[in-house]
Design a protein around this motif. Structure first.
Motif, PDB file in Angstrom:
ATOM      1  N   SER A 135      84.103  76.611  10.802  1.00 14.70           N
ATOM      2  CA  SER A 135      84.579  75.428  11.712  1.00 14.70           C
ATOM      3  C   SER A 135      86.253  75.896  11.850  1.00 14.70           C
ATOM      4  O   SER A 135      86.871  75.855  13.096  1.00 14.70           O
ATOM      5  N   GLY A 136      86.976  76.565  10.872  1.00 11.83           N
ATOM      6  CA  GLY A 136      88.221  77.000  11.041  1.00 11.83           C
ATOM      7  C   GLY A 136      88.192  78.146  12.160  1.00 11.83           C
ATOM      8  O   GLY A 136      89.309  78.293  12.860  1.00 11.83           O
ATOM      9  N   THR A 137      87.212  79.129  12.080  1.00 15.89           N
ATOM     10  CA  THR A 137      87.102  80.128  13.055  1.00 15.89           C
ATOM     11  C   THR A 137      87.194  79.507  14.521  1.00 15.89           C
ATOM     12  O   THR A 137      87.581  80.067  15.496  1.00 15.89           O
TER      13      THR A 137
ATOM     14  N   SER B  36      85.266  70.865  18.254  1.00 14.41           N
ATOM     15  CA  SER B  36      85.464  69.531  18.170  1.00 14.41           C
ATOM     16  C   SER B  36      84.357  68.987  17.458  1.00 14.41           C
ATOM     17  O   SER B  36      84.336  67.854  16.583  1.00 14.41           O
ATOM     18  N   ALA B  37      83.155  69.256  18.032  1.00 16.84           N
ATOM     19  CA  ALA B  37      81.958  68.728  17.319  1.00 16.84           C
ATOM     20  C   ALA B  37      81.762  68.949  15.573  1.00 16.84           C
ATOM     21  O   ALA B  37      81.404  68.143  14.793  1.00 16.84           O
ATOM     22  N   LEU B  38      82.256  70.249  15.267  1.00 12.24           N
ATOM     23  CA  LEU B  38      82.442  70.427  13.644  1.00 12.24           C
ATOM     24  C   LEU B  38      83.249  69.531  13.078  1.00 12.24           C
ATOM     25  O   LEU B  38      82.948  68.970  11.905  1.00 12.24           O
TER      26      LEU B  38
ATOM     27  N   GLU C 136      71.022  67.831  10.300  1.00 10.08           N
ATOM     28  CA  GLU C 136      70.855  66.328  10.322  1.00 10.08           C
ATOM     29  C   GLU C 136      71.367  66.068  11.846  1.00 10.08           C
ATOM     30  O   GLU C 136      70.906  64.824  12.588  1.00 10.08           O
ATOM     31  N   LYS C 137      72.236  66.826  12.453  1.00 14.37           N
ATOM     32  CA  LYS C 137      72.729  66.475  13.818  1.00 14.37           C
ATOM     33  C   LYS C 137      72.537  67.776  14.683  1.00 14.37           C
ATOM     34  O   LYS C 137      72.846  68.766  14.138  1.00 14.37           O
ATOM     35  N   ILE C 138      72.195  67.569  15.781  1.00 16.64           N
ATOM     36  CA  ILE C 138      71.928  68.563  17.097  1.00 16.64           C
ATOM     37  C   ILE C 138      72.963  68.145  18.037  1.00 16.64           C
ATOM     38  O   ILE C 138      72.788  66.871  18.711  1.00 16.64           O
ATOM     39  N   VAL C 139      73.847  68.861  18.379  1.00 26.07           N
ATOM     40  CA  VAL C 139      74.683  68.872  19.425  1.00 26.07           C
ATOM     41  C   VAL C 139      74.325  69.701  20.733  1.00 26.07           C
ATOM     42  O   VAL C 139      74.039  70.630  20.566  1.00 26.07           O
ATOM     43  N   LEU C 140      74.114  68.869  21.618  1.00 24.93           N
ATOM     44  CA  LEU C 140      73.316  69.397  22.849  1.00 24.93           C
ATOM     45  C   LEU C 140      74.428  69.413  24.197  1.00 24.93           C
ATOM     46  O   LEU C 140      74.584  68.377  24.568  1.00 24.93           O
ATOM     47  N   PHE C 141      74.959  70.440  24.463  1.00 24.61           N
ATOM     48  CA  PHE C 141      75.818  70.649  25.726  1.00 24.61           C
ATOM     49  C   PHE C 141      74.998  70.883  26.921  1.00 24.61           C
ATOM     50  O   PHE C 141      74.173  71.784  27.063  1.00 24.61           O
ATOM     51  N   LEU C 142      75.230  69.865  27.765  1.00 25.80           N
ATOM     52  CA  LEU C 142      74.604  69.928  29.210  1.00 25.80           C
ATOM     53  C   LEU C 142      75.575  69.935  30.254  1.00 25.80           C
ATOM     54  O   LEU C 142      76.977  69.586  30.140  1.00 25.80           O
ATOM     55  N   LYS C 143      74.941  70.190  31.637  1.00 22.25           N
ATOM     56  CA  LYS C 143      75.902  69.817  32.766  1.00 22.25           C
ATOM     57  C   LYS C 143      75.645  68.632  33.449  1.00 22.25           C
ATOM     58  O   LYS C 143      74.571  68.133  33.572  1.00 22.25           O
ATOM     59  N   ASP C 144      76.444  68.079  34.039  1.00 17.75           N
ATOM     60  CA  ASP C 144      76.456  66.783  34.741  1.00 17.75           C
ATOM     61  C   ASP C 144      75.680  67.257  36.085  1.00 17.75           C
ATOM     62  O   ASP C 144      75.561  68.402  36.599  1.00 17.75           O
ATOM     63  N   SER C 145      74.739  66.376  36.412  1.00 19.00           N
ATOM     64  CA  SER C 145      73.838  66.386  37.839  1.00 19.00           C
ATOM     65  C   SER C 145      72.900  67.643  37.571  1.00 19.00           C
ATOM     66  O   SER C 145      72.994  68.421  38.594  1.00 19.00           O
ATOM     67  N   SER C 146      72.282  67.781  36.345  1.00 14.95           N
ATOM     68  CA  SER C 146      71.505  68.927  36.202  1.00 14.95           C
ATOM     69  C   SER C 146      70.349  68.464  37.098  1.00 14.95           C
ATOM     70  O   SER C 146      69.578  67.633  36.929  1.00 14.95           O
ATOM     71  N   PRO C 147      69.687  69.401  37.422  1.00 14.06           N
ATOM     72  CA  PRO C 147      68.284  69.278  38.399  1.00 14.06           C
ATOM     73  C   PRO C 147      67.003  68.850  37.351  1.00 14.06           C
ATOM     74  O   PRO C 147      66.155  68.506  37.738  1.00 14.06           O
TER      75      PRO C 147
ATOM     76  N   LYS D 218      84.241  66.668  14.096  1.00 20.38           N
ATOM     77  CA  LYS D 218      83.655  65.068  14.135  1.00 20.38           C
ATOM     78  C   LYS D 218      82.666  64.924  13.278  1.00 20.38           C
ATOM     79  O   LYS D 218      82.728  63.904  12.621  1.00 20.38           O
ATOM     80  N   TYR D 219      81.613  65.840  12.858  1.00 20.10           N
ATOM     81  CA  TYR D 219      80.657  65.458  11.883  1.00 20.10           C
ATOM     82  C   TYR D 219      81.051  66.287  10.428  1.00 20.10           C
ATOM     83  O   TYR D 219      80.200  66.371   9.663  1.00 20.10           O
ATOM     84  N   GLU D 220      82.324  66.952  10.292  1.00 15.90           N
ATOM     85  CA  GLU D 220      82.970  67.291   9.100  1.00 15.90           C
ATOM     86  C   GLU D 220      81.944  68.361   8.721  1.00 15.90           C
ATOM     87  O   GLU D 220      81.556  68.504   7.411  1.00 15.90           O
ATOM     88  N   ALA D 221      81.351  69.229   9.298  1.00 18.94           N
ATOM     89  CA  ALA D 221      80.503  70.347   9.174  1.00 18.94           C
ATOM     90  C   ALA D 221      81.499  71.568   8.818  1.00 18.94           C
ATOM     91  O   ALA D 221      82.427  71.711   9.634  1.00 18.94           O
ATOM     92  N   GLU D 222      81.046  72.593   7.990  1.00 19.93           N
ATOM     93  CA  GLU D 222      81.610  73.774   7.655  1.00 19.93           C
ATOM     94  C   GLU D 222      81.297  74.817   8.666  1.00 19.93           C
ATOM     95  O   GLU D 222      82.231  75.641   8.859  1.00 19.93           O
ATOM     96  N   SER D 223      80.153  74.920   9.227  1.00 19.44           N
ATOM     97  CA  SER D 223      79.784  76.018  10.037  1.00 19.44           C
ATOM     98  C   SER D 223      78.842  75.402  11.185  1.00 19.44           C
ATOM     99  O   SER D 223      78.237  74.397  11.291  1.00 19.44           O
ATOM    100  N   ALA D 224      78.809  76.252  12.356  1.00 12.96           N
ATOM    101  CA  ALA D 224      77.839  75.818  13.455  1.00 12.96           C
ATOM    102  C   ALA D 224      76.799  76.873  13.515  1.00 12.96           C
ATOM    103  O   ALA D 224      77.031  78.007  13.716  1.00 12.96           O
TER     104      ALA D 224
END
Length: 540
Positions: free
Chosen positions: A140-142, A84-86, A39-50, A88-94
């Protein structure tokens, strides 16, 4: 099991947004697949991406996506943000993947999740499939433990720049501490080295052409095996644009070492030196055609003998910019290496963030053996040896003393390896043990061990390499560089010259199929591919 999808999009290029997969681009396909598992997708990006504008316009339509942007991503930061994302959203795994893999497979992902849960794994991945078909899973623990380790005991690895093996590369530093499960492919596709992602032109075109061929043949994209098998039989997937260019800027040698064509009187060179003006035209074409590539100096000769060698090296480095990554490889006997040359190349490389690698031919641990193999005075061994620490001072961990393994020097192999592998050695542990090549029988057979795979593989060099001789002539094969030519890159252009390789590869794939089904004789005298022992070797 509540899962969170984490996608890394910090290195997305414009190729990830080309709509060549029906009405979708690679980035959209990944987001659509990810949406099926969380239900949630966390997308890691770079600042000032072209490509930030293209990213924003797509994720604005997907309420599941939360973007996390950082100035620079290291492996440690990547793992820490997953943890941190896991939490925050109380998820067991990513469920972790790069955001430019258009063939991310729903069934493989579901199978991984099922296996991960069934065996209470801490980390799970798929092995044997082409890259880009399956994600990774981490608990998450790992993730929390690994995040801490990447800042302490595994800090050396954690501080490295983010790459596609970030999770496992950090984890393997303490691998016995984790419960790891592997989903193994029924067919091992690893030796084909498919990378179904859109970060570079070469891999993007593989994806584009595979999708088109799958549509043409009505292959089910959701079937990982059907898709992978199709890729292994499709020339336009296996051969897109060259990734490795071996350019002869000098046909002269300081030594007639015993494993060079010069020693057999078969140097394929049309002239002594390539001109700088011709080289500039060639490199410009390479930049436009391949975008990312490795340029090696020099095929069939000692590159530093070219009077303008420094200008050649700088020309390659200066091609690098935000959209092009052109690496430089210099293979040398080391005799003409100087601190001035090394310093100027190093400074230029740093200013352009360009990668430069050096290979120094040593081949021995004793000067008498070196002199015998290189047909030179004993004193040249010390000159060649001194080139390694000199270069290492400017190109840390990018200098490789090389040992050409032959029957002649086999008794020095272990000593060579033990000395150079030590972190205290002049190369800081870097080295290359090179397989001997008789160049299809042009040189004496001195191979000390048969390393070839049981089944013949499609030739790597036909798929991804281009050799360019000193007058711009391009042979179809570096093994037969004095026999059969595709044309001249200077008169026919790089695209027209490379296009002639496609029919050669098509015939070669048919030959390999026949060979593996034992319908043809591998040692046939009229088929040099049958006696070639280089098809499975892979350049930088």
């Amino acid at each position: 099991m509540k899962s969170l999808v984490v996608l890394y999009g910090g290195d997305l290029t414009s190729h990830a947004f080309e709509k060549v997969f029906g009405s979708e681009c690679a980035f959209e396909r990944v987001l659509n697949m990810a949406s099926k598992f969380s239900e949630k997708i966390v997308l890691f990006l770079k600042d000032s991406s072209p490509v930030s504008g293209q990213i924003s316009s797509i994720i604005a339509k997907n309420p599941k996506v939360e973007a996390v942007s950082r100035d620079c991503w290291t492996k440690s930061l990547f793992i820490s943000e997953i943890s941190s994302a896991l939490k925050k959203y109380e998820a067991e795994s990513a469920i972790v993947s790069y955001a430019d893999t258009p063939f991310l497979n729903e069934k493989l992902t579901a199978d991984l999740i099922e296996m991960h849960s069934k065996y209470a794994a801490e980390y799970s991945f798929a092995d044997g499939f082409p890259y880009g078909l399956a994600p990774e899973l981490i608990e998450s623990g790992t993730a929390s433990i690994l995040s801490e380790l990447s800042k302490t005991s595994l800090k050396a690895e954690g501080e490295k720049c983010m790459d596609r093996e970030a999770l496992f590369s950090v984890m393997r530093g303490d691998i016995n501490s984790f419960e790891i499960e592997t989903l193994i492919s029924d067919v091992d596709y690893r030796l084909l080295r498919f990378n179904f992602e859109a970060s570079s032109k070469i891999n993007f075109l593989s994806c584009k052409n595979l999708y088109a061929e799958a549509q043409n043949q009505k292959i089910d994209l959701s079937d990982a095996y059907s898709l992978s098998n199709l890729a292994s039989k499709t020339p336009l997937v296996m051969q897109t644009v060259p990734a490795f260019y071996n350019i002869q800027i000098s046909s002269k040698y300081n030594h007639k070492y015993c494993y060079s064509l010069e020693s057999a009187g078969k140097n394929p060179s049309p002239k002594d030196f390539m001109t700088l003006s011709d080289f500039q035209k060639i490199v410009s074409q390479i930049k436009d055609f391949s975008e990312n590539a490795v340029i090696s100096l020099s095929a069939f000769g000692e590159p530093l003998l070219n009077p303008e060698f420094l200008q050649f090296a700088l020309e390659v480095i200066n091609q690098n910019d935000q959209n092009h990554k052109i690496s430089l490889l210099i293979e040398t006997d080391g005799l003409l290496v100087s601190d001035e040359i090394a310093s100027k190349i190093s400074q230029a490389a740093k200013s352009k963030n360009a990668e430069v690698n050096w290979i120094v031919y040593l081949d021995a641990v004793e000067k008498s053996m070196y002199a015998s193999l290189h047909n030179c005075p004993d004193s040249d061994f010390e000159k060649a040896l001194s080139a390694v620490p000199l270069l290492e001072n400017h190109f840390e961990s990018h200098v490789f003393p090389q040992f050409m393994r032959m029957k002649t020097n086999e008794n020095q192999l272990e000593s060579f390896y033990r000395f150079w592998k030590e972190k205290e050695s002049p190369s800081k542990g870097e080295l290359i043990i090179q397989k001997y090549n008789s160049v299809c029988g042009s040189l004496p057979e001195l191979k000390s061990a048969d390393l070839s795979p049981v089944n013949r593989l499609p030739c790597w060099h036909l798929r991804r390499d281009m050799t360019i001789l000193s007058d711009g002539t391009v042979p179809f094969c570096f093994q037969l560089s004095f026999e059969n030519y595709a044309g001249s890159i200077l008169t026919d252009g790089i695209e027209g010259t490379w296009a002639k390789f496609s029919e050669i590869l098509k015939n070669h794939l048919a030959f390999v199929d026949e060979l593996n089904s034992e319908k043809t004789e591998s040692k046939s005298a009229d088929n040099k591919c049958g006696i070639c022992d280089e098809s499975y070797t892979f350049n930088f």
